[in-house]
Scaffold this active site. Structure first.
Site, mmCIF file in Angstrom:
data_model
loop_
_atom_site.group_PDB
_atom_site.id
_atom_site.type_symbol
_atom_site.label_atom_id
_atom_site.label_comp_id
_atom_site.label_asym_id
_atom_site.label_seq_id
_atom_site.Cartn_x
_atom_site.Cartn_y
_atom_site.Cartn_z
ATOM 1 C CG ASP A 169 1.358 -15.995 -14.000
ATOM 2 O OD1 ASP A 169 0.515 -16.732 -14.399
ATOM 3 O OD2 ASP A 169 1.388 -15.459 -12.769
ATOM 4 C CG HIS B 144 0.062 -13.404 -15.826
ATOM 5 N ND1 HIS B 144 1.071 -12.966 -15.399
ATOM 6 C CD2 HIS B 144 -1.057 -13.625 -15.055
ATOM 7 C CE1 HIS B 144 0.803 -12.553 -14.411
ATOM 8 N NE2 HIS B 144 -0.700 -13.106 -13.969
ATOM 9 C CG HIS C 160 -3.633 -16.220 -10.604
ATOM 10 N ND1 HIS C 160 -2.582 -15.944 -9.763
ATOM 11 C CD2 HIS C 160 -3.402 -15.338 -11.556
ATOM 12 C CE1 HIS C 160 -1.494 -14.886 -10.334
ATOM 13 N NE2 HIS C 160 -2.270 -14.672 -11.478
ATOM 14 C CG HIS D 210 3.343 -7.355 -12.697
ATOM 15 N ND1 HIS D 210 1.792 -7.426 -12.331
ATOM 16 C CD2 HIS D 210 3.933 -8.740 -11.903
ATOM 17 C CE1 HIS D 210 1.610 -8.569 -11.606
ATOM 18 N NE2 HIS D 210 2.955 -9.149 -11.431
ATOM 19 C CD GLU E 240 4.365 -12.297 -13.052
ATOM 20 O OE1 GLU E 240 4.755 -11.580 -12.006
ATOM 21 O OE2 GLU E 240 2.989 -12.495 -12.811
ATOM 22 N NE ARG F 96 -2.445 -1.254 3.296
ATOM 23 C CZ ARG F 96 -2.446 -2.519 3.928
ATOM 24 N NH1 ARG F 96 -2.882 -3.448 3.131
ATOM 25 N NH2 ARG F 96 -2.148 -2.686 5.021
ATOM 26 C CD GLU G 134 2.204 -15.201 -8.378
ATOM 27 O OE1 GLU G 134 1.640 -15.260 -9.686
ATOM 28 O OE2 GLU G 134 2.886 -14.307 -8.404
ATOM 29 C CG HIS H 224 5.431 -10.601 -7.213
ATOM 30 N ND1 HIS H 224 5.045 -9.461 -7.597
ATOM 31 C CD2 HIS H 224 4.960 -11.371 -8.127
ATOM 32 C CE1 HIS H 224 4.258 -9.554 -8.611
ATOM 33 N NE2 HIS H 224 4.198 -10.482 -8.868
ATOM 34 C CE1 TYR I 285 0.931 -7.851 -8.129
ATOM 35 C CE2 TYR I 285 0.140 -8.179 -6.111
ATOM 36 C CZ TYR I 285 0.496 -8.993 -7.145
ATOM 37 O OH TYR I 285 0.527 -10.191 -7.361
ATOM 38 C CG ASP J 87 -3.523 -11.459 -13.523
ATOM 39 O OD1 ASP J 87 -3.493 -12.764 -13.134
ATOM 40 O OD2 ASP J 87 -2.713 -10.705 -12.994
ATOM 41 C CG HIS K 28 4.426 -16.338 -11.015
ATOM 42 N ND1 HIS K 28 4.287 -15.111 -11.094
ATOM 43 C CD2 HIS K 28 5.727 -16.747 -10.366
ATOM 44 C CE1 HIS K 28 5.181 -14.202 -10.218
ATOM 45 N NE2 HIS K 28 5.650 -15.456 -9.732
HETATM 46 ZN ZN LIG Z 1 -1.593 -12.741 -12.098
HETATM 47 ZN ZN LIG Z 2 3.214 -11.299 -10.622
#
Ligand SMILES: [Zn+2]
Ligand SMILES: [Zn+2]
Length: 384
Positions: free
Chosen positions: A279, A282, A331, A209, A245, A81, A361, A113, A116, A329, A316
């Site tokens: 991944d 993905h 999973h 990413h 990724e 965050r 993941e 990782h 985000y 995306d 991944h």
């Molecule tokens: Zn993903």
């Molecule tokens: Zn990722």
């Protein structure tokens, strides 16, 4: 994603040893079981694990990995965050390194990782938060005001209401980016910070990413910015490998196509410090048909041709809730999605994926959490 199935794994072990053993005895047996599993795994050269949580201290990630029977793991390096984080505590870092060597987890099989929040290809640069907020308030205020201009009594209300509304809107995620017009600079700084954390933790790989053009610059411009950010970070930090990724092709993200990953790599000056993490969810969502017979081999052949297998640093392992080419995306647990179990059987028996981290993941479901999915994947490994 957090450390899951601790209790279940312990229970399982207790059942296996009669259920009435005292704590110390059980722990010893568990460690023995883990040791056996690791020795066996090394023979198979497959390092399967999951993305684990860091709640309670970063070293806890190592513990969680072991408890779920993993031979590799992924983790975040801080809060998802905030852009600015407190410096990594030296004691915590050495505790992490100690735990890794105690549990015989090789740093080559640990894949942090990236945050985000980062977008190293962001077109938003050069403005401070305050400037951006003012600009946003102005733009959101001027629009309704121009609309109400023809109806004079309403324009006064417009001036009063819309600045308030626009400020409220800035708290919603869609407007969050507008509050951070300097996302590019912040992302560059965070990339440097995260790579330094990796070094402190004794880790060599760092997965993130690539970025998104947000639809306002071309893919080429976005690629330039991403490569530029990597070069900048490489200059600032010691030898950690930045691992790009592949993406699902959702929105204006870059990296859905192998060719896009290659264009980034081509612009990285030190190519010994760049790699790719594939991944499976993905790739499938981006149109690589892993569900087809021979799909895994075909994807790796294509990757080898377009990018080069020596750049492949990790996988991944995720099934996909969405269909082939859906660009979503989403999973799914192993074998429960549109990719299906046979692709994962091919993955864990693919010699080209030896000795690299294979990280789950997946969302997990009761009775089929990370521990069970790791167990399932190992059970699919054919004896050599
Ligand atoms: Zn993903
Ligand atoms: Zn990722």
């Amino acid at each position: 994603m957090g450390p899951r199935k601790r209790g279940a794994r312990k229970r399982k072990t207790e059942e296996a040893f009669g259920g009435e053993k005292d704590g110390e005895d059980t722990e010893e047996k568990e460690a023995e079981e883990r040791g056996d599993r690791r020795r066996k795994d090394r023979g198979n050269k497959k390092y399967i694990g999951a993305h684990v949580g860091i709640q309670g201290g970063i070293w806890k990630a190592v513990e969680s990995c072991t408890e779920m029977g993993g031979s590799s793991f992924a983790l975040f390096l801080g809060s998802q965050r905030s852009w600015k984080r407190p410096a990594l505590d030296q004691t915590a870092a050495s505790k992490f390194r100690e735990q890794c060597s105690l549990q015989e987890l090789d740093p080559a099989h640990i894949l942090p990782h990236g945050s985000y929040l980062m977008n190293c290809g962001s077109p938003k640069e050069g403005l401070s938060d305050t400037d951006g907020c003012l600009l946003q308030i102005l733009s959101l205020t001027l629009l309704p005001c121009s609309l109400t201009f023809s109806c004079l009594p309403l324009s006064c209300i417009g001036y009063l209401i819309f600045p308030t509304v626009s400020c409220l809107l800035t708290t919603s995620s869609g407007f969050c980016a507008m509050l951070h017009p300097d996302v590019f600079e912040k992302s560059q700084a965070l990339l440097v910070d995260e790579l330094s954390r990796c070094s402190l933790l004794g880790l060599n790989l760092y997965n993130f990413h690539p970025g998104s053009s947000l639809g306002s610059i071309t893919t080429e411009q976005c690629v330039d910015k991403i490569a530029g950010s990597i070069n900048h970070a490489h200059q600032q930090t010691p030898a950690v490998v930045t691992v790009l990724e592949n993406m699902s092709g959702q929105g204006s993200t870059v990296g859905g196509k192998f060719s896009e990953l290659k264009s980034i790599i081509d612009k990285v000056r030190d190519q010994t410090r760049v790699g790719v993490c594939l991944d499976t969810c993905h790739a499938f969502a981006a149109g690589y048909d892993l569900a087809a017979e021979g799909g895994v081999k075909a994807m790796l052949d294509e990757f080898d041709q377009e990018v080069g297998l020596h750049y492949l640093k990790a996988i991944h392992l995720n099934d996909s809730k969405g269909k082939l080419g859906c660009n979503l995306d989403r999973h799914e647990d192993i074998g429960k999605g549109h990719i299906g179990i046979s692709a994962f059987r091919d993955i864990v028996n693919e010699p080209r994926l030896d000795n690299i981290p294979l990280i789950l993941e997946t969302p997990g479901r009761p009775g089929f959490e990370y521990a069970e999915q790791i167990e399932l994947l190992y059970s699919l490994c054919e004896k050599k």
